[in-house]
Structure formats: C-alpha cells, structure tokens
Design an enzyme around this catalytic site. Structure first.
Site, short mmCIF file in Angstrom:
data_model
loop_
_atom_site.label_atom_id
_atom_site.label_comp_id
_atom_site.label_asym_id
_atom_site.label_seq_id
_atom_site.Cartn_x
_atom_site.Cartn_y
_atom_site.Cartn_z
N SER A 162 3.55 -7.22 -14.94
CA SER A 162 4.37 -6.20 -15.58
C SER A 162 4.44 -6.53 -17.06
O SER A 162 4.36 -7.70 -17.46
CB SER A 162 5.78 -6.22 -14.97
OG SER A 162 6.71 -5.61 -15.83
N SER A 163 4.62 -5.50 -17.88
CA SER A 163 4.68 -5.73 -19.33
C SER A 163 5.91 -6.55 -19.72
O SER A 163 5.97 -7.09 -20.83
CB SER A 163 4.69 -4.40 -20.07
OG SER A 163 5.82 -3.62 -19.70
N CYS A 164 6.88 -6.69 -18.80
CA CYS A 164 8.09 -7.47 -19.12
C CYS A 164 7.80 -8.97 -19.21
O CYS A 164 8.67 -9.75 -19.58
CB CYS A 164 9.19 -7.21 -18.10
SG CYS A 164 8.88 -7.91 -16.48
N ASN A 206 3.85 1.25 -18.35
CA ASN A 206 4.72 2.11 -17.53
C ASN A 206 3.86 3.11 -16.75
O ASN A 206 3.13 3.90 -17.34
CB ASN A 206 5.68 2.89 -18.43
CG ASN A 206 6.57 1.98 -19.25
OD1 ASN A 206 7.32 1.18 -18.71
ND2 ASN A 206 6.47 2.10 -20.56
N LYS A 260 6.84 -13.19 -12.29
CA LYS A 260 5.52 -12.61 -12.57
C LYS A 260 4.65 -13.57 -13.39
O LYS A 260 3.45 -13.69 -13.15
CB LYS A 260 5.68 -11.28 -13.29
CG LYS A 260 6.16 -10.14 -12.41
CD LYS A 260 5.12 -9.79 -11.38
CE LYS A 260 5.51 -8.62 -10.49
NZ LYS A 260 4.48 -8.33 -9.46
N HIS A 291 0.80 -1.23 0.00
CA HIS A 291 0.00 0.00 0.00
C HIS A 291 0.83 1.28 0.00
O HIS A 291 0.31 2.35 -0.29
CB HIS A 291 -0.94 0.01 1.22
CG HIS A 291 -0.25 0.29 2.52
ND1 HIS A 291 0.42 -0.70 3.23
CD2 HIS A 291 -0.10 1.43 3.24
CE1 HIS A 291 0.93 -0.17 4.32
NE2 HIS A 291 0.63 1.11 4.35
N ARG A 292 2.12 1.17 0.31
CA ARG A 292 2.96 2.37 0.35
C ARG A 292 3.57 2.72 -1.00
O ARG A 292 4.09 3.81 -1.20
CB ARG A 292 4.10 2.19 1.37
CG ARG A 292 3.67 2.40 2.80
CD ARG A 292 4.87 2.23 3.72
NE ARG A 292 4.70 2.92 4.99
CZ ARG A 292 5.60 2.90 5.95
NH1 ARG A 292 6.73 2.23 5.78
NH2 ARG A 292 5.39 3.54 7.08
N TYR A 307 12.81 -11.58 -13.00
CA TYR A 307 11.61 -10.88 -12.52
C TYR A 307 10.39 -11.30 -13.35
O TYR A 307 9.32 -11.58 -12.82
CB TYR A 307 11.83 -9.37 -12.61
CG TYR A 307 10.67 -8.52 -12.17
CD1 TYR A 307 10.36 -8.37 -10.82
CD2 TYR A 307 9.89 -7.85 -13.10
CE1 TYR A 307 9.30 -7.58 -10.41
CE2 TYR A 307 8.83 -7.05 -12.70
CZ TYR A 307 8.54 -6.92 -11.36
OH TYR A 307 7.48 -6.14 -10.95
#
Length: 313
Positions: A109-111, A167, A142, A13-14, A138
């Site tokens: 993520s788009s990666c 992004n 994902k 949440h941060r 990573y």
C-alpha cells in the site's frame, strides 16, 4: 510466464483487486486458479495455511488478502491490524517457500512511505522518515511483508517480490457509507442524491487535496506484467501518474452519475493530506501502461455499481 499452464493461488480473490486478478488471469488463459474464502481457510491459522499450500503446491501465489479499514478503524484497532496482517502474510510467504512455490507477489500500500515523503513518492523513499500515525500499524505490517519477500529472495533464491498500488477503484469496490474510500463514497453519495432529487451535496473541506487513482483492472494487468518478467524488481510502484483534486473528482463523478444539484463545502471539516502521488516511472520503463482514463474508468465502475448494487464491508 505462460499463465495457461500455471496453477495460481489468489489469496483474497473476493476483494476488489483479487477479483480483478482472477478476471485478468482468465483472460490470459489460466484455467487452474486456486481460490479459498476466509470461511474455507483462515489465513491467520499457520498450520491450516501451511497444510493448504503443501497440498495444493501452486506455481504462483498472489497475496491480495489483508485486514483493511479506513482511518477510524486503523486508529482504533492498531493491535489487530498489525497482528492479523503479520500473521496472514507470514503464513503465506513462509508456507509458500516450504511448499516449493517459486514465484510470489505481495501487494502492499502507498501508506508504507513516510508521511512527508517527497512527491511523487519513489520506491527508494521507503524507510527514510516517520509514517502517518493513524495507519502506522498497517503500514509497518506491510513493510514487514515486502521486506520478508526481499530477504527470502536474497537468501533462498525464490522470486518473491512486491507491488505498491495507488488508490484503487472499480468493480467490487466497497461502498459502505463510513468505511469506503473517497471515490466509491462519492459515487454512492451522488447516486443517492440523484435518486432522492436532492438540491445539494455537502463535501468535507475545501476539496483542494490532490489524489491519484487507478482502475483495479489496470492494477491487475500491471501485477501480471511483473509476473511475466523473469527478474522483476523487489519493489515496484503501480499508479496512473494522474492527479486530480477532490473537488474536480466530485464534479466529474456528479457528471457521470447525472446529478445536477449544487456541490458545497463544509470548511469546518479537515482536508487530509494535501498530496499523495506515486512515482510509477519504474513500471512504465518495464513496459506497462494503464488502459482506462479516469473518466472511462469511473464510468465503468458506476455501470458495475448499477449492475451489482451496493457492496458494503
């Protein structure tokens, strides 16, 4: 889904998107938002995470927590990136299932898409080719997370699904001089150049690569829109569909910041991937669209930058 009577746990949440989700939930009347800092709950700790979920029993879990970093960090510490992200997401997904959580959304993520995926990148491009080597660890974590959600939904009947944002930028972004992404890095660079009365700002490469950006508040609205659907798709891209060259982005940010010096290019430095655009046809067909134009969104982000000061991580 009526969020006003739901208990929602926002993991992470941060962070920029996590804090945007909290704002969006509050705007929809949600008063029971569960939050834990990493100091209060280590999501890598299976026993602690499962015990927390069993005690809290949220109606909805949103996984916006992850170990993240730029190209250098991803390339230097791939073992940490795959290990820690697998731990975080698996503890949350399986722990949610064990605690009886019926609805969960996982942020990817788009990666996750192949390095040479056809542009714009559609959801069905997943697993059709090799990944970008520098952030492969990573990306694999994902992909494992979104597939875990898919398989739990298939086998156990729980509505666990995933969203792949493009992004992101906005309030709470990371403005670290080395670890930030291109848009916040340019905001900081032009702001400091203006403050120091510099006559020139040097950018890497030609500035020709195209990039797509989405304001974090628009992303949060898209995620809640998917949660409001009874039968969301397993995987949904979330992007603006608007591309801009890095060079044009730099000139736009310079204008918003008020920097009036020259922008030059160091052509000895690499350009990076020439194009990276998500196909967001699916989520638009489901009734979502963004509120912020790129210019109004960057103006809002810069106003928050001036208000909050530098956020570095």
């Amino acid at each position: 889904m009526n969020f006003s009577d739901k208990k929602v746990y926002v993991a992470g949440h941060r962070g920029m998107i996590g804090s945007a989700l909290v704002r969006a939930l509050e705007a929809k009347g949600c008063t029971n938002i569960v939050k834990r800092t990493s100091a209060e709950l280590d999501l890598r700790d299976q026993a602690a995470t499962h015990a927390f979920l069993a005690e809290e029993k949220p109606d909805v879990v949103i996984i916006a927590a992850a170990k993240v970093g730029g190209i250098h960090a991803n390339n230097t510490y791939p073992a940490e990136f795959i290990h820690e992200n697998l731990l975080i997401q698996d503890n949350l997904i399986h722990g949610s299932y064990q605690a009886g959580v019926g609805r969960l959304v996982f942020l990817g993520s788009s990666c996750i898409y192949p390095k040479l995926a056809e542009q714009p990148m559609r959801e069905d491009a997943l697993l059709t080719g090799p990944l970008e080597p520098t952030n492969e660890a990573y990306a694999i974590a994902k992909i494992a997370g979104l597939k875990t959600c898919e398989y739990y939904r298939k086998q156990y009947g729980v509505t666990y699904h995933s969203v792949m944002p493009t992004n992101l930028y906005g309030p709470g972004d990371n403005y670290h001089p080395e670890n930030s992404h291109v848009l916040p890095a340019l905001i900081r660079r032009f702001h400091e150049a203006k403050e120091q009365n510099l006559t020139e700002v040097v950018m890497w490469g030609t500035g020709s690569p195209l990039r797509e950006f989405l304001h974090a508040d628009d992303c949060a609205a898209g995620i809640l829109h998917l949660l409001e659907l009874e039968e969301p798709p397993d995987l949904v891209n979330l992007g603006s569909g608007v591309e801009i060259t890095i060079k044009d982005l730099a000139h736009l940010i310079a204008k918003i910041v008020g920097y009036q010096g020259d922008i030059t290019h160091d052509l000895t430095k690499p350009d990076g991937t020439p194009r990276k655009l998500m196909d967001s046809t699916l989520i638009r067909s489901l009734g979502w669209s963004e509120v912020h134009s790129l210019e109004s969104g960057i103006q809002h982000a810069y106003d928050c930058f001036l208000r909050d000061g530098l956020v570095e991580r």
